[in-house]
Write an enzyme that holds these catalytic residues in place. Structure first.
Site, PDB file in Angstrom:
ATOM      1  N   ALA A  15       5.674  -5.251   0.088  1.00  5.48           N
ATOM      2  CA  ALA A  15       6.020  -4.134   0.953  1.00  5.48           C
ATOM      3  C   ALA A  15       6.734  -4.731   2.155  1.00  5.48           C
ATOM      4  O   ALA A  15       6.131  -5.468   2.914  1.00  5.48           O
ATOM      5  CB  ALA A  15       4.774  -3.369   1.382  1.00  5.48           C
ATOM      6  N   CYS A  16       8.001  -4.419   2.331  1.00 10.64           N
ATOM      7  CA  CYS A  16       8.820  -5.304   3.136  1.00 10.64           C
ATOM      8  C   CYS A  16       9.948  -4.572   3.854  1.00 10.64           C
ATOM      9  O   CYS A  16      10.036  -3.354   3.835  1.00 10.64           O
ATOM     10  CB  CYS A  16       9.437  -6.382   2.235  1.00 10.64           C
ATOM     11  SG  CYS A  16       8.451  -6.805   0.801  1.00 10.64           S
TER      12      CYS A  16
END
Length: 696
Positions: free
Chosen positions: A20-21
């Site tokens: 998750a970036c």
């Protein structure tokens, strides 16, 4: 620390790796390569620092990286060997195991594979790195970096031909050289793009790789990523970008996607790849992250003959099933491809490139952000944040946000932004998809009714006792569903022990209650969000994913994955009305007096019957635990389904048949979801439907 994630141990499994970036790309609309654009990409990456993460050491990051076009002029100056014309050689940075002896052995093994694929290694280059700013965690896991240059004899190969040959080399390297920390990993191996990445924070990337600061290092596009490894381990290979994409979000369906990709490998054939295609398998690396698996399948679809934007839309289709205003040709495009591959679904902003086109797409629900800017001098910036670059307001000629299921695409060869409508109109016109569907799809509801057995109330109660139904199941689960047509709502929380710690007998389904998303996402409401949700599907044999045609959609359309007894009877007797379909029912019972050995023998017999049915032309297999008795006990339906599914995968016949499960033990939505997740195309809610009928 290790270069790769640890092996499965305790509650950890590398297969659960999710990301998750923060993600962004910067591109010159007209394809003008410059070092300034690379610097702008790095600046955008630094501004995504808050999207990434680090451990207890602030100087050991979860991952940062950049993908650019091959900087030909720079590599000619530093390669130390004479390179063929641009586009006639491929290059990539290898992550090699640490000791000198291991590096030498790995290089020799790569050279051997390259030669066996009809290519030549032009030379190896030691990639300069400056690890001064890295923490002990990143340093302890840091590989050795060497860059390879390879080409065909005399630079004979170019374009996609060379890409495919380099792809074969890289996949063989991944499969054949080393294991665990002795693996050789190529972030990229391409004639078009190159990736610099690592277990870094975003400010560290430019200083760690001095190549990126060299004025001769030029590109017309830069795709960057700052990683937050969700509940998982950071590692050098799992940093983004991958070979074709970078991704903000997670793929919640990845376990099923990987399983189905493994099943489809048996059907893959293509003249585009020289030699035996089996040396590409497995397509999905078993211990990679969700994004890595997505990238591997995208790579196969693209190099297998599809434009990259086509491959992306196969994997992340927009919500088409209930969109009444959608162009019929576009709907036909999506419906046809739904017969080839299920969506890779989850909250996602996926940025992708093949080195010429670069674009982005959101998932069908739009659960991740994405904004873009276009300037008067042709600079295009897109990312998961506003303010990635300081662009003067008077220079902005267009800006907007990504929309659910919509594609934003820049083609540097044409020097323009291609609209979502234009992208999809071109793809939908490529083949007569609607004609193929009209000839191929069989609607379940159009099949003639067939008789079936109806249980009296006494038999229903006896069978419920066999499957361990309780008063609570009847009153809290089945009763409200029968009365209202909807799952009963209840309060959160339970004080019952999880199945593995319970002293009481539990259903096999209960042991899988922990298969939840790594990041908590709001549940979808199929009633109030019907535009973006669909429960329909197809059942029947699949065809070669790399050679789509009219036979690819010769399947039976199911409006809902839970079948009633009338629908099941139609499927069982389908051969009577549709000549090229044949269904076989296999009983899932075993002699209870024989205990575990009898259960094991029964499973082997079921597997054998399934294989024989497929050899005899069956393309629908119904696994049923009906007609259990005092002597014959039902095999747990989840065990029965998964045993047959994985057996057929091993035999390379899984994609030739669709599985239907007639289950007496399944009574919760969670149970149905598990059966479908482990291979069933449809489930008959045997005792729930029968009990509901007696209530009515």
């Amino acid at each position: 620390m290790t270069t790769t994630p640890p092996r499965a141990q305790g509650l950890y499994d590398p297969a659960f790796e999710h990301d998750a970036c923060g993600v962004a790309f910067v591109v010159d609309l007209h394809g003008r390569a410059s070092h300034d654009l690379v610097e702008q990409g790095i600046t955008a990456l630094v501004h995504l620092d808050h999207r990434g993460a680090s451990g207890a050491e602030t100087n050991t990051g979860d991952g940062a990286g950049i993908l650019v076009q091959v900087p030909d002029a720079f590599y000619r100056a530093v390669a130390g060997v004479e390179l063929p014309p641009v586009g006639h050689y491929a290059t990539g940075i290898a992550f090699l195991p640490g000791s000198d002896a291991q590096v030498a052995s790995a290089v020799a093994a790569v050279d051997k594979i390259v030669a066996s694929e009809g290519l030549e290694v032009l030379g190896w280059r030691d990639v300069p790195v400056v690890p001064d700013s890295l923490g002990t965690g990143a340093l302890g896991a840091m590989p050795t970096f060497k860059q390879v240059f390879l080409a065909g004899p005399g630079g004979a190969y170019e374009g996609l031909d060379l890409e495919r040959r380099a792809y074969l080399v890289r996949k063989r390297v991944e499969h054949e050289i080393g294991a665990d920390d002795d693996r050789v990993y190529f972030p990229s191996l391409s004639s078009r793009t190159v990736v610099y990445k690592g277990m870094l924070t975003t400010p560290q990337l430019r200083d760690f790789y001095p190549d990126l600061a060299d004025e001769r290092f030029e590109s017309a596009l830069a795709l960057v990523h700052s990683r937050f490894s969700t509940n998982t381990f950071p590692s050098w290979p799992l940093a983004h970008p991958y070979r074709y994409l970078a991704h903000n979000g997670e793929i919640n369906t990845v376990k099923g996607n990987r399983n189905w990709m493994r099943a489809r490998e048996a059907l893959l054939r293509s003249d585009l790849f020289p030699g035996d295609i089996d040396r590409l398998f497995p397509i999905c690396t078993p211990d990679a992250s969700d994004t890595a698996s997505f990238d591997e399948v995208l790579e196969l679809l693209h190099l297998g003959g599809r434009p990259i934007q086509h491959a992306v839309l196969m994997m992340i289709p927009e919500a088409w099933e209930n969109h009444d205003l959608m162009d019929p040709a576009r709907r036909a495009f999506y419906r046809f491809h739904a017969s080839l591959m299920e969506p890779w679904d989850g909250p996602a902003n996926v940025c992708f490139t093949d080195g010429t086109v670069v674009g982005a797409v959101l998932d069908r629900n739009g659960l991740r952000p994405g904004r873009y800017w276009v300037t008067a001098d042709g600079l295009v910036v897109l990312g998961s944040e506003a303010g990635l670059l300081d662009v003067p307001t008077d220079q902005v000629v267009a800006k907007g946000r990504l929309q659910p299921g919509k594609m934003f695409l820049v083609d540097t060869s044409q020097g323009r932004i291609i609209t979502d409508d234009e992208v999809k109109a071109e793809l939908t016109a490529e083949h007569p998809y609607q004609a193929w569907l009209d000839a191929g799809i069989v609607e379940l509801d159009s099949l003639p009714d067939r008789p079936h057995l109806r249980y009296p109330h006494g038999d229903v109660v006896r069978r419920q006792l066999t499957f361990g139904y309780t008063i609570e199941d009847q009153k809290v689960l089945i009763g409200p569903m029968a009365a209202n047509g909807a799952e009963a709502l209840g309060s959160m929380g339970t004080d019952t022990p999880i199945a593995v710690l319970s002293d009481r007998p539990r259903l096999l389904f209960d042991y899988f209650a922990q298969l939840f998303a790594q990041v908590t996402n709001p549940p979808l409401d199929a009633i109030r969000e019907e535009l973006v949700t669909s429960l329909g599907g197809t059942i029947g044999p699949e065809q070669n994913l790399l050679d789509p045609g009219p036979s690819s959609c010769r399947q039976i359309q199911l409006p809902f994955p839970i079948l009633d007894n009338d629908q099941l009877a139609k499927l069982i007797h389908v051969e009577e009305s549709v000549a090229d379909f044949k269904a076989v029912v296999i009983s899932g019972l075993y002699p209870v007096a024989g205990g575990g050995e009898a259960l094991r023998a029964a499973l082997e017999d079921v597997r054998r019957q399934a294989s024989e049915a497929i050899a005899d032309g069956a393309n629908v297999v119904v696994l049923s635990d009906r007609d259990s008795s005092r002597e014959l006990a039902p095999i747990p339906s989840l065990l029965l389904t998964s045993a047959v599914h994985h057996h057929l995968v091993r035999e390379k016949t899984r994609a030739k048949v669709g599985l239907v499960v007639e289950a007496g033990d399944a009574r919760e939505v969670h149970h149905m979801a598990l059966l479908i997740g482990y291979g069933a195309a449809a489930v008959t809610y045997l005792l729930g439907l029968a009990f509901g009928a007696t209530l009515s």
